[in-house]
Design a protein around this motif. Structure first.
Motif, PDB file in Angstrom:
ATOM      1  N   THR A  11      -0.656  -0.995   3.998  1.00 36.59           N
ATOM      2  CA  THR A  11      -0.931  -0.580   2.372  1.00 36.59           C
ATOM      3  C   THR A  11      -2.261  -0.804   2.211  1.00 36.59           C
ATOM      4  O   THR A  11      -2.611  -0.420   1.206  1.00 36.59           O
ATOM      5  CB  THR A  11       0.050  -1.970   1.848  1.00 36.59           C
ATOM      6  OG1 THR A  11      -0.456  -2.952   2.252  1.00 36.59           O
ATOM      7  CG2 THR A  11       1.646  -1.521   2.036  1.00 36.59           C
ATOM      8  N   ALA A  60      -2.154   1.523  -1.280  1.00 38.71           N
ATOM      9  CA  ALA A  60      -0.816   0.944  -1.914  1.00 38.71           C
ATOM     10  C   ALA A  60      -1.167  -0.356  -2.259  1.00 38.71           C
ATOM     11  O   ALA A  60      -0.645  -0.776  -3.435  1.00 38.71           O
ATOM     12  CB  ALA A  60      -0.043   1.172  -1.068  1.00 38.71           C
ATOM     13  N   SER A 106      -2.820  -0.757  -5.560  1.00 40.16           N
ATOM     14  CA  SER A 106      -1.856  -0.241  -6.668  1.00 40.16           C
ATOM     15  C   SER A 106      -1.188  -1.439  -7.246  1.00 40.16           C
ATOM     16  O   SER A 106      -1.018  -1.806  -8.384  1.00 40.16           O
ATOM     17  CB  SER A 106      -1.147   0.842  -6.408  1.00 40.16           C
ATOM     18  OG  SER A 106       0.028   0.842  -7.415  1.00 40.16           O
TER      19      SER A 106
END
Length: 376
Positions: A26, A202, A205
């Motif tokens: 991520t 990711a 975010s």
């Protein structure tokens, strides 16, 4: 196809990018792909790019990076290694590093990598706590990480371990335990990186949406300073902002980047530098494959730094290292501004001066980017 830049003289370092991963972590912003169906086409493109390199240069470091090189087909690594050795004279005693994830480390894999000349394994553990690994998307857990670490050390190859500070859910206590395990394992090299939220990742975010919280900066900074002391006590000297090693086990390949010495990179997103000009390949794996296959070549970026830009880069990279920069060089490049900067830094405790060299203290490393910018 434009050939990677090289000149006769100093040995060159080779970087080969193997981009395939089972999953994308991520926090990752590297040139990676989870589509293993592309591996054969990518291997063929890499072979073509390597075949276009000028022949005869001596290489004293070879780094298989990624992505996850330990997940790449041994068939392709053998083929690419043979192609490299046709174009380059790999020096006796060359440092050959392969990045590996814990889930890929088996006795058979270690034997196969060793047969290819790999004499240094860089193991991406990041943490020994499952609750910190899960938000990163890491496949391995604590048990597999411990098993793989023990296996690499017992095998006898040089071993380096990667950890990350500032992970979601990480406490000072949990990181202290991770560090204690790492330093007590018998490794000769340790990299401890402070988590940087890469744009578009990711994890960035999730943090921005409030789904995940990171530890306070003050905690991470304090843990970093404790890391420096603990590594030193365990016999691993800090030689760069994020890197610690026993004497003689420093990463010779990475030192090449910080010393601005020549290197040539092959594969998606790989860079080459001949001391004057820097080239970078296309980052997208599919685009890289198509460009090489079509004969257009893989180079996306080519830049030649001005004298001023090169000087700034020399200062920045030298000050990443624990032995810093020559005081006379700093004054020659920055004049009176550098003299005042040094005096203030020593006075305030973020710089140390030892005879003819100036270097950051561990506390200074935490602010190094901001502090170096004051010189320009």
């Amino acid at each position: 196809m434009p050939a990677p830049l090289q000149h006769a003289g100093d040995p060159v370092g080779i970087y080969v990018h193997l981009p395939f991963c089972r999953v994308r972590c991520t926090y990752c912003a590297f040139a990676v792909s989870t589509d293993l169906r592309l591996e054969d086409a990518y291997g063929e493109a890499l072979g073509r790019e390597i075949a276009g390199a000028p022949a005869g240069s001596v290489a004293d470091t070879l780094f298989w990076g990624g992505g996850t090189p330990s997940r790449s087909s041994l068939r392709w690594i053998r083929s690419l290694d043979a192609a490299l050795r046709e174009r380059f004279r790999v020096a006796a005693g060359a440092e050959v590093t392969l990045e590996a994830n814990p889930e890929d480390v088996t006795g058979e894999a270690l034997e196969a990598w060793s047969a290819l000349g790999v004499n240094r394994i860089s193991l991406g553990v990041q943490s020994f706590h499952d609750r910190e690994l899960i938000p990163l998307g890491r496949i391995h857990g604590r048990a597999r990480a411990l098993e793989s670490l023990e296996r690499v050390v017992r095998f006898g190859t040089r071993a380096s371990l990667d950890l990350i500070l500032g992970l979601p859910g990480q406490s000072s206590g949990s990181f202290a335990e991770t560090l204690r395990i790492a330093l007590g394992s018998g490794i000769g090299h340790l990299s401890v990186y402070i988590l940087d939220l890469e744009k578009g990742s990711a994890l960035e975010s999730r943090v921005e949406r409030g789904l995940i919280a990171l530890p306070p900066d003050e905690q991470t900074a304090a843990d970093y300073l404790r890391t420096v002391d603990a590594a030193e006590a365990a016999g691993l000297r800090q030689y760069e902002i994020s890197n610690f090693a026993r004497p003689g086990e420093e990463s010779r390949h990475n030192l090449r980047y910080w010393d601005r010495r020549r290197y040539v990179g092959f594969g998606a997103g790989a860079h080459s530098f001949d001391g004057i000009e820097r080239r970078g390949n296309l980052r997208d794996v599919r685009q890289y494959i198509e460009a090489v296959a079509s004969g257009r070549g893989s180079v996306e970026l080519s830049e030649r730094l001005s004298e001023t830009e090169a000087t700034r880069e020399k200062i920045f990279l030298a000050l990443r290292k624990a032995d810093g920069i020559g005081y006379a060089d700093l004054l020659r490049w920055t004049g009176g501004k550098g003299d005042a900067w040094c005096e203030r830094g020593v006075c305030e405790g973020w710089l140390r001066r030892n005879r003819d060299r100036v270097a950051f203290t561990p506390r200074g490393f935490l602010l190094s980017t901001e502090l170096i910018s004051e010189l320009f």
